[in-house]
Motif scaffolding. Structure first.
Motif, PDB file in Angstrom:
ATOM      1  N   ALA A 255       8.667  -0.795 -46.052  1.00  0.00           N
ATOM      2  CA  ALA A 255       9.382  -2.000 -45.785  1.00  0.00           C
ATOM      3  C   ALA A 255      10.620  -1.821 -44.794  1.00  0.00           C
ATOM      4  O   ALA A 255      11.400  -2.683 -45.653  1.00  0.00           O
ATOM      5  CB  ALA A 255      10.039  -2.240 -47.677  1.00  0.00           C
ATOM      6  N   ILE A 256      10.050  -0.749 -44.056  1.00  0.00           N
ATOM      7  CA  ILE A 256      12.037  -0.843 -43.567  1.00  0.00           C
ATOM      8  C   ILE A 256      11.646  -1.108 -42.029  1.00  0.00           C
ATOM      9  O   ILE A 256       9.719  -1.213 -41.990  1.00  0.00           O
ATOM     10  CB  ILE A 256      12.149   0.449 -43.410  1.00  0.00           C
ATOM     11  N   SER A 257      12.308  -2.232 -41.402  1.00  0.00           N
ATOM     12  CA  SER A 257      12.063  -2.431 -40.134  1.00  0.00           C
ATOM     13  C   SER A 257      12.211  -1.584 -39.686  1.00  0.00           C
ATOM     14  O   SER A 257      13.094  -0.797 -39.063  1.00  0.00           O
ATOM     15  CB  SER A 257      13.155  -3.758 -40.270  1.00  0.00           C
ATOM     16  N   ALA A 258      11.919  -1.579 -37.900  1.00  0.00           N
ATOM     17  CA  ALA A 258      12.335  -0.963 -36.190  1.00  0.00           C
ATOM     18  C   ALA A 258      13.353  -0.656 -36.800  1.00  0.00           C
ATOM     19  O   ALA A 258      13.958   0.468 -36.168  1.00  0.00           O
ATOM     20  CB  ALA A 258      11.694  -1.496 -35.561  1.00  0.00           C
ATOM     21  N   LEU A 259      14.321  -1.777 -36.466  1.00  0.00           N
ATOM     22  CA  LEU A 259      15.942  -0.942 -36.679  1.00  0.00           C
ATOM     23  C   LEU A 259      16.348  -0.255 -37.686  1.00  0.00           C
ATOM     24  O   LEU A 259      17.316   0.278 -37.612  1.00  0.00           O
ATOM     25  CB  LEU A 259      16.550  -2.222 -36.352  1.00  0.00           C
ATOM     26  N   GLU A 260      16.070  -0.070 -38.899  1.00  0.00           N
ATOM     27  CA  GLU A 260      16.212   0.971 -39.569  1.00  0.00           C
ATOM     28  C   GLU A 260      15.687   1.977 -39.913  1.00  0.00           C
ATOM     29  O   GLU A 260      15.976   2.645 -40.728  1.00  0.00           O
ATOM     30  CB  GLU A 260      15.878   0.196 -41.212  1.00  0.00           C
ATOM     31  N   THR A 261      14.769   1.949 -38.838  1.00  0.00           N
ATOM     32  CA  THR A 261      14.061   3.356 -39.038  1.00  0.00           C
ATOM     33  C   THR A 261      14.725   5.185 -39.239  1.00  0.00           C
ATOM     34  O   THR A 261      14.752   5.538 -39.076  1.00  0.00           O
ATOM     35  CB  THR A 261      13.166   3.471 -37.770  1.00  0.00           C
ATOM     36  N   GLN A 262      15.176   4.832 -37.693  1.00  0.00           N
ATOM     37  CA  GLN A 262      16.270   5.833 -37.377  1.00  0.00           C
ATOM     38  C   GLN A 262      17.090   6.184 -38.410  1.00  0.00           C
ATOM     39  O   GLN A 262      17.197   7.785 -38.704  1.00  0.00           O
ATOM     40  CB  GLN A 262      17.186   5.733 -35.724  1.00  0.00           C
ATOM     41  N   ASP A 263      17.510   5.463 -39.289  1.00  0.00           N
ATOM     42  CA  ASP A 263      18.838   5.751 -40.140  1.00  0.00           C
ATOM     43  C   ASP A 263      17.955   6.273 -41.302  1.00  0.00           C
ATOM     44  O   ASP A 263      18.531   7.478 -41.704  1.00  0.00           O
ATOM     45  CB  ASP A 263      19.542   4.372 -40.934  1.00  0.00           C
ATOM     46  N   TRP A 264      16.717   5.590 -41.750  1.00  0.00           N
ATOM     47  CA  TRP A 264      16.090   6.546 -42.779  1.00  0.00           C
ATOM     48  C   TRP A 264      16.057   8.210 -42.598  1.00  0.00           C
ATOM     49  O   TRP A 264      15.911   9.409 -43.162  1.00  0.00           O
ATOM     50  CB  TRP A 264      15.528   5.748 -42.986  1.00  0.00           C
ATOM     51  N   LEU A 265      15.146   8.351 -41.485  1.00  0.00           N
ATOM     52  CA  LEU A 265      14.901   9.158 -40.562  1.00  0.00           C
ATOM     53  C   LEU A 265      15.777  10.790 -40.720  1.00  0.00           C
ATOM     54  O   LEU A 265      15.432  11.712 -40.994  1.00  0.00           O
ATOM     55  CB  LEU A 265      14.513   9.309 -39.273  1.00  0.00           C
ATOM     56  N   GLU A 266      17.608   9.770 -40.574  1.00  0.00           N
ATOM     57  CA  GLU A 266      18.579  10.968 -40.620  1.00  0.00           C
ATOM     58  C   GLU A 266      18.576  11.202 -42.203  1.00  0.00           C
ATOM     59  O   GLU A 266      18.684  12.272 -42.115  1.00  0.00           O
ATOM     60  CB  GLU A 266      19.523  10.035 -39.553  1.00  0.00           C
ATOM     61  N   ILE A 267      18.921  10.527 -42.699  1.00  0.00           N
ATOM     62  CA  ILE A 267      18.218  10.377 -44.018  1.00  0.00           C
ATOM     63  C   ILE A 267      17.598  11.706 -44.437  1.00  0.00           C
ATOM     64  O   ILE A 267      18.285  12.668 -45.563  1.00  0.00           O
ATOM     65  CB  ILE A 267      18.543   9.647 -44.675  1.00  0.00           C
ATOM     66  N   ILE A 268      16.997  12.005 -43.814  1.00  0.00           N
ATOM     67  CA  ILE A 268      15.302  12.412 -44.239  1.00  0.00           C
ATOM     68  C   ILE A 268      15.830  14.060 -43.581  1.00  0.00           C
ATOM     69  O   ILE A 268      15.279  15.390 -44.607  1.00  0.00           O
ATOM     70  CB  ILE A 268      14.295  11.718 -44.083  1.00  0.00           C
ATOM     71  N   GLU A 269      16.151  14.188 -42.684  1.00  0.00           N
ATOM     72  CA  GLU A 269      16.378  15.236 -42.434  1.00  0.00           C
ATOM     73  C   GLU A 269      17.797  15.606 -42.494  1.00  0.00           C
ATOM     74  O   GLU A 269      18.582  16.902 -41.768  1.00  0.00           O
ATOM     75  CB  GLU A 269      16.471  14.519 -40.764  1.00  0.00           C
ATOM     76  N   GLY A 270      18.594  15.155 -43.042  1.00  0.00           N
ATOM     77  CA  GLY A 270      19.428  16.246 -43.987  1.00  0.00           C
ATOM     78  C   GLY A 270      21.000  15.797 -43.638  1.00  0.00           C
ATOM     79  O   GLY A 270      22.353  15.878 -43.392  1.00  0.00           O
ATOM     80  N   LYS A 271      20.839  14.747 -42.133  1.00  0.00           N
ATOM     81  CA  LYS A 271      22.338  14.534 -41.102  1.00  0.00           C
ATOM     82  C   LYS A 271      23.619  13.379 -41.888  1.00  0.00           C
ATOM     83  O   LYS A 271      23.686  13.161 -41.661  1.00  0.00           O
ATOM     84  CB  LYS A 271      21.405  13.429 -39.986  1.00  0.00           C
ATOM     85  N   LYS A 272      22.826  12.702 -42.325  1.00  0.00           N
ATOM     86  CA  LYS A 272      23.549  11.748 -43.638  1.00  0.00           C
ATOM     87  C   LYS A 272      23.112  11.335 -44.838  1.00  0.00           C
ATOM     88  O   LYS A 272      21.654  12.278 -45.403  1.00  0.00           O
ATOM     89  CB  LYS A 272      23.018   9.638 -43.413  1.00  0.00           C
ATOM     90  N   HIS A 273      24.142  11.469 -45.982  1.00  0.00           N
ATOM     91  CA  HIS A 273      23.670  11.660 -47.400  1.00  0.00           C
ATOM     92  C   HIS A 273      23.084  12.580 -47.685  1.00  0.00           C
ATOM     93  O   HIS A 273      22.264  12.740 -48.632  1.00  0.00           O
ATOM     94  CB  HIS A 273      23.546  10.866 -47.698  1.00  0.00           C
ATOM     95  N   PRO A 274      23.662  13.911 -47.454  1.00  0.00           N
ATOM     96  CA  PRO A 274      23.085  14.986 -47.039  1.00  0.00           C
ATOM     97  C   PRO A 274      22.936  15.709 -49.055  1.00  0.00           C
ATOM     98  O   PRO A 274      23.973  15.401 -49.346  1.00  0.00           O
ATOM     99  CB  PRO A 274      23.819  16.157 -46.675  1.00  0.00           C
ATOM    100  N   LEU A 275      21.278  16.314 -49.072  1.00  0.00           N
ATOM    101  CA  LEU A 275      21.421  16.643 -50.562  1.00  0.00           C
ATOM    102  C   LEU A 275      21.027  17.965 -50.900  1.00  0.00           C
ATOM    103  O   LEU A 275      20.208  18.002 -49.093  1.00  0.00           O
ATOM    104  CB  LEU A 275      20.047  16.241 -51.698  1.00  0.00           C
ATOM    105  N   LYS A 276      21.295  19.108 -51.100  1.00  0.00           N
ATOM    106  CA  LYS A 276      21.060  19.704 -51.595  1.00  0.00           C
ATOM    107  C   LYS A 276      19.702  20.686 -51.424  1.00  0.00           C
ATOM    108  O   LYS A 276      18.741  21.384 -50.707  1.00  0.00           O
ATOM    109  CB  LYS A 276      21.720  21.258 -52.284  1.00  0.00           C
TER     110      LYS A 276
END
Length: 768
Positions: A255-276
């Motif tokens: 459901a994500i658009s191309a413009l949102e992709t990078q933000d979500w990838l950074e979340i998964i990589e722990g660069k944004k909103h990091p979780l242990k």
């Protein structure tokens, strides 16, 4: 044994870890089945939360490989605990209900061996919890197709829209991972027109309660919405501000658009909103795919194909690829939960031991269960109660508790003495008030150093006065402030003379004779308040005694509600009977003073003489005092004048004998004052001894000596045909006490079973 990282792609099935995780998972399942949660002990668990329509139900289905109920809006209406177990045996599921936070589990329906029937049984179980006033067994075979507005025809008038009670699923099979979690209703921000707005708060509070403590939080986040705008994420951050217990699960990646992709990838990589513990991404069947009713295996294949063929997942980093797919998520959750369980085992033991010890201590404080002979038990209970009352009355124990009542009786007796003392006749051996206080009322007048009597105490014996140590006695008076007493009149010589004159004028009397009626009426008048004072004294003792016995009944018979009521009625009746007899005896005693009478001739005459001496002494004191003033100077002037005439042998005393201003003697009046005062003092001494003795003998002592006999007679247990049956009825414990003992015994039993199960568990080396 080599460590397994929950973040890599290596499966745990078939490894030593899998066996160890299985044992840990079995341990918690067994502890839960034993009723661990009923002890109020926090259970290591994973809690699944997410906003409504975040894909949480699809995630639960992917993990459990069952179909859960779906409906428009919110699917989950109550918490659902899923306990998965990997086994080589055929797939099976058993549903239980946990009604109440600290209650055990109740089986709901038969063992399920067909996955196709699970969804219906879950729906039935949820309906049972949403209708707590209806027996849950009524829902086991409910025909779902007969529901009206989602409820059966026999539903309670207002079924709950949400419930905090739990549907428990125990699922085992060869294609499962050892894992346990609790799925909560989705977080909502609005409700339908026919639903209660308070449901928003109810669901939020439920989530906050479950994710507190050490629970692992499985936060389901839809990639369709901004992470920061999802209420579930806010709740997780509040409960776990450092992100140490939270695992993020991202759903709906298509459901994500191309413009949102990078933000979500950074979340998964722990660069944004990091979780242990990081984030995982899953892809569940779309509505179109669900319409084709794919199998769970087909759904997983579709997920794998999606991530292997679609961007940005095809070209994503190795770190992201290790966090893609439901299999990697379930493996990681299984490991994380097993580590949490292993870490919490010592605390579980400690908590279970503390619960057991606390319950044993509380149980030991309760009365012990009775023996089998109800009549004997009842007689023993009555006997021990009667013995306690006897100790209260006789103060026959060193325990301060048993001295309180008689201590109060003693204090009330002193107050009675003080109240009675204040009724003494107020006779003043002076013509009138002006004569008593004299012409030199203040020190500023012309005769410095002159001291006149300013208050006359009508007492003749020091032991009639209260010692200074008793001035501040605990009970100042038995009389209430608004008690009405007859006025206490001050009488001077002229008042007494007028009183005598009135009695002389009403009968035949010889000159100078004082009628008997003149004295007896004064005595009666001064004793007129004794009845009120005596009754106030007895009322004070009666109230304290009644309260003391009422407290003793409450303490002694609290566990037997019916017996307590009957004993209270019997004791109240006996107190009422003794009160009536005692009041009659006190009234009889006070009537003995009318007419006045005494055989204590010598003592009476000595008191009369003392009062006469006191009264006459007061007159001489007044005259002598006057002589030290102007009169004395006048005498000296006369002596000087006589000396000038050659007369030297005249003394001041000789002149004083000729003094014409000396007060008249009022012999009869002084004698009346003395006789009346003497008799009142004599009667007072009788009363301050005999009134307390009457109250003690006729009221208090029978309460102590006769209580057991009265109770046995009135309860009428011994020697009657139905005595044993009535005794058994009396000794039936108060239901609340019985429930309390049962509850404590249950807690002890559960705690001991938990401790035994923990002892049986032997953990292999486990690399944290």
């Amino acid at each position: 044994m080599h460590p397994v990282n929950g973040n890599n792609g290596v499966g745990i099935s078939g490894t030593g870890y899998a066996r160890h995780i299985g044992r840990l998972n079995d341990l918690i399942t067994n502890l839960q089945s034993l009723g661990l949660s009923s002890l109020g002990i926090e259970v290591p668990r994973i809690v699944v939360i997410g906003n409504q329509s975040a894909g949480k139900s699809s995630l639960v289905e992917a993990i459990t490989k069952i179909t859960v109920p779906r409906s428009k809006g919110t699917c989950t209406r109550c918490p659902m605990e899923c306990r998965l177990k990997n086994t080589s045996k055929p797939w099976q599921c058993h549903i239980s209900l946990r009604r109440g936070k600290n209650q055990g589990e109740v089986k709901f329906g038969p063992l399920i061996t067909e996955k196709s029937t699970v969804e219906v049984m879950i729906k039935r179980a949820q309906l049972a919890l949403l209708n707590p006033d209806v027996a849950y067994s009524d829902f086991v075979d409910l025909n779902i197709h007969t529901l009206v507005n989602g409820q059966p025809t026999f539903a309670q008038p207002k079924p709950l829209q949400f419930s905090s009670e739990v549907v428990v699923l125990d699922i085992s099979g060869p294609d499962l991972v050892d894992l346990s979690f609790i799925d909560l209703p989705g977080i909502i921000s609005h409700v339908a027109a026919d639903e209660d707005p308070n449901n928003i708060t109810l669901i939020t509070n439920l989530a906050e309660e479950y994710i507190s403590g050490d629970s692992l939080i499985l936060l389901t986040l839809s990639m369709r919405d901004d992470l920061q705008n999802q209420r579930a994420a806010t709740l997780a951050r509040t409960a776990d501000p450092q992100g140490e217990r939270t695992i993020g699960v991202l759903t709906k990646p298509d459901a994500i658009s191309a413009l949102e992709t990078q933000d979500w990838l950074e979340i998964i990589e722990g660069k944004k909103h990091p979780l242990k513990n990081g984030y995982y991404v899953t892809k569940q069947p779309s509505p179109e795919q669900l319409a084709l009713n794919p199998s769970f295996k087909e759904a997983r294949t579709q997920e794998e194909v999606y991530f292997a063929t679609e961007e940005p997942w095809v070209s994503s980093s190795s770190h992201i690829k290790e966090r893609i797919g439901i299999r990697k998520l379930t493996n990681a959750l299984s490991l994380l939960l097993s580590k949490l369980i292993y870490r919490k085992l010592p605390k579980l033991r400690e908590d279970a031991q503390a619960v057991r010890e606390a319950a044993l201590k509380e149980l030991s404080a309760l009365p012990t269960p009775l023996e089998k002979n109800p009549v004997l038990e009842l007689m023993n209970i009555l006997s021990s109660f009667s013995e306690k009352i006897r100790k209260y009355i006789e103060a026959a124990d060193d325990d301060i508790e048993f001295k309180e009542l008689i201590g109060y009786f003693r204090d009330a007796s002193w107050a009675f003495k003080k109240d009675l003392y204040k009724t003494a006749p107020d006779f003043r051996p002076f013509v009138d008030a002006a004569t008593e206080f004299g012409h030199y009322a203040t020190p500023s007048q012309t005769m410095p150093g002159v001291t006149l009597i300013t208050h006359f105490r009508n007492t003749v014996e020091e032991f009639d006065l209260f010692p200074s140590t008793l001035k501040d006695h605990p009970i100042e008076s038995n009389l209430s402030p608004n008690t009405a007493l007859s006025a206490h009149e001050t009488m001077y010589l002229q008042n007494v003379k007028d009183h005598i004159k009135r009695h002389v004028s009403t009968g035949r009397e010889l000159p100078f004779n004082v009628p008997y009626s003149a004295k007896s009426t004064l005595i009666k008048k001064n004793l007129s308040n004794w009845g009120t004072i005596t009754e106030a004294f007895f009322d004070s003792v009666h109230r304290r005694s009644s309260q003391r016995l009422a407290n003793a009944i409450e303490e002694h018979f609290s566990r037997f509600s019916d017996l307590k009521v009957d004993v209270r009625n019997i004791v109240d009746g006996e107190i009422k009977r003794l009160r009536k007899l005692t009041l009659e005896r006190l009234e009889w005693f006070l009537k003995l003073e009318n007419p006045p009478y005494t055989q204590s001739d010598l003592y009476f005459s000595s008191l009369i003489e003392k009062y006469l001496t006191k009264y006459k002494g007061a007159q001489r004191f007044q005259v002598g005092t006057a002589r030290t003033g102007a009169a004395k100077m006048q005498l000296r002037t006369i002596l000087l004048q006589l000396g000038e005439l050659g007369i030297y042998n005249v003394t001041e005393d000789a002149l004083e004998s000729l003094n014409k201003w000396q007060e008249p003697r009022y012999e009869n009046e002084l004698k009346v004052m003395a006789e009346v005062s003497a008799y009142c003092l004599l009667a007072y001494k009788r009363a301050i001894d005999d009134v307390p003795r009457i109250i003690d003998h006729d009221f208090l002592m029978p309460l102590g000596s006769d209580m057991q006999m009265v109770l046995r007679r009135e309860l009428d247990i011994l020697g009657t045909e139905d005595g044993e049956g009535r005794a058994r009825t009396y000794l039936k414990e108060d239901p609340s006490l019985f429930r309390k003992r049962e509850e404590l015994n249950k807690r002890i039993k559960v705690a001991e079973a938990v401790l035994k199960k923990l002892d049986e568990f032997r953990s292999a080396d486990f690399d944290e």
